[in-house]
Design an enzyme around this catalytic site. Structure first.
Site, PDB file in Angstrom:
ATOM      1  CG  ASN A 163     156.963  53.032  94.138  1.00 36.80           C
ATOM      2  OD1 ASN A 163     157.719  52.600  94.035  1.00 36.80           O
ATOM      3  ND2 ASN A 163     156.859  53.912  92.969  1.00 36.80           N
ATOM      4  CD1 TRP A 164     158.010  51.784 100.838  1.00 38.41           C
ATOM      5  CD2 TRP A 164     159.492  50.258 101.278  1.00 38.41           C
ATOM      6  NE1 TRP A 164     157.455  51.065 101.884  1.00 38.41           N
ATOM      7  CE2 TRP A 164     158.448  50.050 102.084  1.00 38.41           C
ATOM      8  CE3 TRP A 164     160.600  49.553 101.533  1.00 38.41           C
ATOM      9  CZ2 TRP A 164     158.384  49.408 103.246  1.00 38.41           C
ATOM     10  CZ3 TRP A 164     160.450  48.720 102.572  1.00 38.41           C
ATOM     11  CH2 TRP A 164     159.625  48.816 103.430  1.00 38.41           C
ATOM     12  CE  LYS A 165     158.569  57.254  93.695  1.00 38.84           C
ATOM     13  NZ  LYS A 165     158.264  58.317  93.002  1.00 38.84           N
ATOM     14  CG  HIS A 205     156.102  54.747  88.308  1.00 43.64           C
ATOM     15  ND1 HIS A 205     156.994  55.932  88.220  1.00 43.64           N
ATOM     16  CD2 HIS A 205     155.492  54.865  89.404  1.00 43.64           C
ATOM     17  CE1 HIS A 205     156.787  56.695  89.266  1.00 43.64           C
ATOM     18  NE2 HIS A 205     155.937  56.062  90.094  1.00 43.64           N
ATOM     19  CD  GLU A 207     159.727  57.888  89.760  1.00 38.44           C
ATOM     20  OE1 GLU A 207     160.224  56.854  90.284  1.00 38.44           O
ATOM     21  OE2 GLU A 207     159.348  58.785  90.465  1.00 38.44           O
ATOM     22  CD  GLU A 237     151.555  57.182  90.386  1.00 39.43           C
ATOM     23  OE1 GLU A 237     151.533  57.190  91.896  1.00 39.43           O
ATOM     24  OE2 GLU A 237     152.643  56.781  89.587  1.00 39.43           O
ATOM     25  N   GLY A 239     156.328  63.428  93.265  1.00 35.31           N
ATOM     26  CA  GLY A 239     157.779  63.702  93.893  1.00 35.31           C
ATOM     27  C   GLY A 239     158.050  65.072  93.869  1.00 35.31           C
ATOM     28  CB  SER A 246     152.871  65.476  95.876  1.00 31.30           C
ATOM     29  OG  SER A 246     154.132  65.601  95.258  1.00 31.30           O
ATOM     30  N   GLY A 281     154.289  57.341  96.899  1.00 34.74           N
ATOM     31  CA  GLY A 281     155.700  57.232  96.965  1.00 34.74           C
ATOM     32  C   GLY A 281     156.540  57.876  98.256  1.00 34.74           C
ATOM     33  N   GLY A 282     156.732  59.292  98.197  1.00 34.08           N
ATOM     34  CA  GLY A 282     157.615  59.602  99.384  1.00 34.08           C
ATOM     35  C   GLY A 282     156.917  59.349 100.933  1.00 34.08           C
TER      36      GLY A 282
HETATM   37  C1  PEP Z   1     154.852  57.777  92.836  1.00 33.67           C
HETATM   38  O1  PEP Z   1     156.101  57.803  92.584  1.00 33.67           O
HETATM   39  O2  PEP Z   1     154.135  56.527  92.359  1.00 33.67           O
HETATM   40  C2  PEP Z   1     154.320  58.670  93.667  1.00 33.67           C
HETATM   41  C3  PEP Z   1     153.188  58.718  93.912  1.00 33.67           C
HETATM   42  O3  PEP Z   1     155.358  59.422  94.271  1.00 33.67           O
HETATM   43  P1  PEP Z   1     155.032  60.564  95.558  1.00 33.67           P
HETATM   44  O4  PEP Z   1     153.923  60.211  96.309  1.00 33.67           O
HETATM   45  O5  PEP Z   1     156.369  60.824  96.095  1.00 33.67           O
HETATM   46  O6  PEP Z   1     154.630  61.899  94.470  1.00 33.67           O
END
Ligand code: PEP
Length: 250
Positions: A10-12, A96, A98, A168, A174, A214, A235-236
């Site tokens: 997920n590049w956001k 999600h 967010e 999640e 994040g 993470s 994500g990141g």
């Molecule tokens: C996400 O936003 O779905 C996620 C898992 O982010 P991160 O890996 O950056 O924690």
């Protein structure tokens, strides 16, 4: 969806078009063919160009980060599942944290969005997860049960059999703080028990459940070894070469 190994990135709201193209080219050239299903989830404007680059490669799929509750109409700034289907999207993230937190989306929105996605042959990746406060107060299992059953009650088994789930924990997204493998396994097994009570043991055993929060090149292997963890929503670490290491971490 049948149970299989999945890594979704997920590049956001990151990258320019040029950087997005370079990233997907880098991922393709550093990933060996395998039985891992790989989903690239860029921002809306990059869906079509990323699709063009991915199309020649087996095992890679395109996903979107959101869709609207309606098929079309006067909803300035929104994107429908119908439109996503027309650019070749096969997956969409729904629920999600967010979207729950910043955009105040609720189960009633998720139900409508998932219906739209399924109507257009797009597989929903439905995200659930508790906050740190909820975990500290011992409510994490009841929060997950509520986030799940509010959706399950709206879908028949045939429809739910097309879902991917992602656990999640909000406190891990994040933040650099990952759930331990034991915490992830405990919750994934719990999610399967909820599915078993709600539907049956076959669907509980067949639903892919991804871990997100993470997950990175260092901890992915330990997380993916858990018997009830089928892969990751990343994500990141999906924005660089770590993503390729994560894909190779089964
Ligand atoms: C996400 O936003 O779905 C996620 C898992 O982010 P991160 O890996 O950056 O924690």
């Amino acid at each position: 969806m049948s149970r299989q190994k999945i890594v979704a990135g997920n590049w956001k709201m990151n990258k320019s078009l040029k950087d997005a193209k370079s990233l997907v080219e880098m991922i393709l050239s550093n990933t060996k063919d395998s039985d891992v299903l790989k989903i690239i989830i860029p921002p809306f404007p990059y869906l079509e160009p990323v699709k063009q680059i991915l199309s020649a490669r087996k095992g890679f799929y395109l996903g979107a980060q959101n869709c609207h509750t309606n098929t079309s109409g006067a909803f300035t700034g929104e994107v429908s599942a119908n439109m996503l289907q027309s650019v070749g999207c096969q997956y969409v993230i729904i629920g999600h944290s967010e979207r729950r937190n910043y955009f105040k989306e609720k189960s009633t929105d998720f139900v409508l969005k998932i219906r739209e996605a399924l109507k257009h042959d797009i597989i929903p990746i439905y995200c659930i997860g508790e906050t740190l406060e909820e975990r500290k107060n011992g409510y994490h299992f009841s929060v997950i049960t509520e986030q799940l059953t509010s959706i399950l009650s709206e879908f028949k088994l045939e429809d739910f059999s097309r879902f991917v789930l992602a656990y999640e924990p909000v406190w891990a997204i994040g933040t650099g703080e990952t759930a331990t493998a034991a915490q992830a396994q405990e919750m994934h097994a719990f999610i399967r028990s909820v599915l078993c009570d709600f539907y049956d043991s076959a669907i509980a055993g067949n639903t892919p459940i991804l871990y997100g929060g993470s997950c990175n090149a260092q901890n992915a292997r330990e997380l993916f070894q858990c018997p009830d963890v089928d892969g990751g929503l990343i994500g990141g670490a999906s924005l660089n070469e770590d993503f390729c290491t994560i894909i190779g971490s089964f």
